[in-house]
Each structure stands twice: as structure tokens, then as C-alpha cells.
Design an enzyme around this catalytic site. Structure first.
Site, PDB file in Angstrom:
ATOM      1  N   HIS A 142       0.831  -1.201   0.000  1.00  0.00           N
ATOM      2  CA  HIS A 142       0.000   0.000   0.000  1.00  0.00           C
ATOM      3  C   HIS A 142       0.874   1.262   0.000  1.00  0.00           C
ATOM      4  CE1 HIS A 142      -3.479   2.566   1.103  1.00  0.00           C
ATOM      5  NE2 HIS A 142      -2.594   3.219   1.854  1.00  0.00           N
ATOM      6  N   GLU A 143       1.898   1.285   0.851  1.00  0.00           N
ATOM      7  CA  GLU A 143       2.767   2.457   0.924  1.00  0.00           C
ATOM      8  C   GLU A 143       3.600   2.610  -0.343  1.00  0.00           C
ATOM      9  OE1 GLU A 143       2.162   4.550   3.076  1.00  0.00           O
ATOM     10  OE2 GLU A 143       0.910   3.259   4.333  1.00  0.00           O
ATOM     11  N   HIS A 191       3.109   9.150  -6.433  1.00  0.00           N
ATOM     12  CA  HIS A 191       3.951  10.342  -6.436  1.00  0.00           C
ATOM     13  C   HIS A 191       4.798  10.411  -7.694  1.00  0.00           C
ATOM     14  CE1 HIS A 191       7.410  12.802  -4.478  1.00  0.00           C
ATOM     15  NE2 HIS A 191       6.507  13.618  -4.983  1.00  0.00           N
ATOM     16  N   HIS A 218       1.623   4.443  -2.793  1.00  0.00           N
ATOM     17  CA  HIS A 218       1.718   5.896  -2.656  1.00  0.00           C
ATOM     18  C   HIS A 218       2.971   6.437  -3.348  1.00  0.00           C
ATOM     19  CE1 HIS A 218      -1.742   6.593  -0.230  1.00  0.00           C
ATOM     20  NE2 HIS A 218      -1.312   5.917   0.818  1.00  0.00           N
TER      21      HIS A 218
END
Length: 237
Positions: A100-101, A108, A104
């Protein structure tokens, strides 16, 4: 018709109960799958580095952070920070949270529009969430004492808090998309088996519920202040 505290409780209590349930769901689901070892015996730190490299994000660093489930990606410095329970364990839960991270980080890198909007709103949203209530409260007191500018001050507080609510709203697609990317990465790379992907998905779904609850609570609070200042909440006559 509900007024005053009755209206406030009607708008706030249901989202609060949902938030408590969501937090329990996250804790219990993470606890369950943190005890299930992944087949590759890869810790969260190893999974993070591997997935970042798979997405050509060698410039993103991975480091430890304090706290429980405090995992996050910081776009300002391109660092993915993992909590000890996630970073050091070779569990299915760690795989899901790390993916999940990494999602991110990919957002970005690809200039994902909702993430850019959220980043732009963040400074004002921080002010709104911290000082919006204070301005509303002071404004209502001043207005009650006859100060003409009191109501304007209260509305300024509402506007600032409204930006914080907008930030929470924009957070939903950012978080949902990161989870979607995580599920896709775990499947497409072959990192997780079918059962592992299912467990990781359960952890992500539980976490998503907390964002929904946070939005409902924020909207409920905003609606209450608007009704109060316009006389719909029984506060002004």
C-alpha cells in the site's frame, strides 16, 4: 426537530461508532495476518525494497519509524517509513501494508492528480483542523456578546475547517487507489500467493474503513457548525 447537543450527537455519534469499529477491525485483522508468515519469508523492509525496485523507484529510501501501524510514505523527501511490527516481520499483513505504501510512492512518481491536490491542501487543512474550532468558538462567544464581527470570525473558522474536510474527502481516492495498486502489485509480480493476496487485501479493506469513518465524522462536524450559525441547529435565533 433536534437542536443543540441533540443535533450534534445525531451527526457525530454514528461516525464515531463507525470509527471505533474500524479501528477494532484494523487491529484485529492486522493481528490475525501478522501471525501468518509469508511463503517467501520476506520481512516488510525486504518487501518494500523489492517492490520499489520493481517499479524503478530506486531513489525512494526505506527507513524505520516509531509507533504501531505508523507506516507512511513521505513525498517531500521520498522516504517510505515502516513501523517495527511491519518492517521486521515476514508476515502476510506486512506484505499488504508495505505494498500500500509503495502504491503511494508510485502515485507520487506518476504525479497522480488526487495526491497532488491533497498535498496542495495539506498546509491549509492543518491550520483548519487545529484552529478552525477555536475561531468558531471565539466567534460565537463574541457574537453572543454583541460583537458584530463575531459571526464573521466564526464563519472564517468554518471555512478553514471546510478545507480540512475537503482534504479528508480527497484522501479517499488517494488511499483507495494505493490499495488497488497494492493488490495489483502483489498479484502481477507473483510476490504473494492467492491466499496471501486475500489476507493482505483483508488488511487493506479494514484500513480503508477508517478513512470512510473519518470523512463522515468530519462532514458531520462541518454540517453541525453550519446549521448552528444559520440557526438550523438551535444555536441562533
Amino acid at each position: 426537530m433536534l437542536g443543540g447537543w441533540g443535533l450534534y450527537l445525531a451527526l457525530i455519534v454514528p461516525p464515531l461508532l463507525l470509527m471505533l469499529y474500524a479501528q477494532w477491525k484494523v487491529s484485529s485483522t492486522f493481528g490475525k495476518y501478522s501471525k501468518v508468515a509469508n511463503d517467501r519469508n520476506m520481512t516488510g523492509l525486504q518487501v518494500a525494497r523489492w517492490l520499489l525496485d520493481q517499479n524503478n523507484l530506486q531513489n525512494v529510501q526505506v527507513e524505520l519509524t516509531k509507533g504501531k501501524l505508523s507506516d507512511h510514505y513521505d513525498p517531500r523527501v521520498k522516504i517510505l517509513r515502516l513501523s517495527p511490527d511491519v518492517a521486521n516481520k515476514a508476515s502476510v499483513a506486512s506484505m499488504g501494508i508495505v505494498a500500500h505504501e509503495v502504491g503511494h510512492a508510485v502515485q507520487h512518481a506518476q504525479a497522480y492528480a488526487p495526491m497532488q491536490i491533497r498535498s496542495a491542501l495539506a498546509p491549509v487543512a492543518s491550520v483548519g483542523s487545529n484552529f478552525g474550532f477555536i475561531l468558531i468558538f471565539i466567534g460565537i462567544l463574541l457574537a453572543g456578546g454583541g460583537a458584530a464581527f463575531g459571526l464573521n470570525l466564526a464563519w472564517l473558522g468554518v471555512a478553514l475547517f471546510g478545507v480540512a474536510v475537503l482534504f479528508t474527502f480527497v484522501t479517499l481516492p488517494v488511499e483507495f487507489d494505493a490499495s488497488s495498486r497494492a493488490r495489483s502489485m502483489l498479484r502481477s509480480t507473483g510476490l504473494a500467493s492467492v491466499s496471501e493476496a486475500s489476507g493482505a487485501s483483508a488488511v487493506l479493506s479494514a484500513a480503508a474503513l477508517t478513512y470512510v469513518a473519518a470523512l463522515l465524522a468530519a462532514v458531520g462536524q462541518l454540517l453541525y457548525w453550519v446549521l448552528l450559525l444559520t440557526g438550523g441547529g438551535g444555536g441562533r435565533r
